[in-house]
Scaffold this motif. Structure first.
Motif: not given
Length: 193
Positions: A162-176
């Motif tokens: 997974v790639t998470i971009g700059a300044n992103t807020v993650i509060s739930k699961s992310i698939p592969a």
């Protein structure tokens, strides 16, 4: 997700450090001669602040896991060092597997129950940890890229690759094998009254 992430046995110090050092060598230079490899390893060991941060975490984790009350004291001293030298707050109870890269190790916060898979890149000002009123912390897969200023919180799973971009807020699961980024920037002209 990587099977080893579910294991609760202590992480091996030397194997993890070796994986961290190898991860710092560009893939096109990994087939160098033994002398070139040693020189590259010395360069990484002496000059890479990301590798130094990884080394401090690994020593802190190993001391806490193997040396009892004395190890907890060493772990606290190393935590203090990481916090004051790099501005990073990485708990010694977090589980960070080998091959981690901290390209710009400043302002990184990783909570005590967070699990991070092999070969993950974590850029500056990333925060990973718990959330008020929720039990558990993030479980990050292998080969992930977490860019500047990302915030990942709560009991969630981030899949492999997974790639998470700059300044992103993650509060739930992310698939592969997913790219997650924040909303595009909107420009608004303000009146000059």
């Amino acid at each position: 997700m990587n099977e080893q992430i579910d294991s609760r046995s202590p992480l091996p110090l030397w194997a993890s450090l070796k994986a961290d050092a190898i991860a710092h060598i560009p893939t096109d230079k990994r087939s160098m001669s033994p002398i070139q490899t040693i020189l590259m390893g010395l360069k990484i060991g002496l000059f890479s602040s990301g590798f130094h941060l990884s080394l401090c975490y690994r020593l802190s984790y190993t001391a806490r896991a193997h040396l009892g009350i004395f190890g907890k004291l060493i772990s606290q001293l190393l935590f203090w060092w990481k916090r004051h030298w790099y501005g990073c707050s990485i708990a010694s109870t977090a589980r960070i597997y080998g091959g981690v890269i901290f390209p710009h190790p400043q302002g990184i916060v990783i909570g005590g129950e967070t699990i991070i898979g092999d070969r993950t890149w974590i850029f500056q000002n990333v925060t990973m940890g718990g959330a008020p009123g929720k039990n558990g912390q993030p479980n990050i897969g292998t080969d992930c890229r977490i860019y500047t200023g990302a915030v990942i919180f709560g009991p969630l799973e981030i899949g492999d690759g997974v790639t998470i971009g700059a300044n992103t807020v993650i509060s739930k699961s992310i698939p592969a094998h997913t790219l997650v980024k924040s909303a595009p920037t909107v420009s608004v002209t303000l009146s000059s009254d």
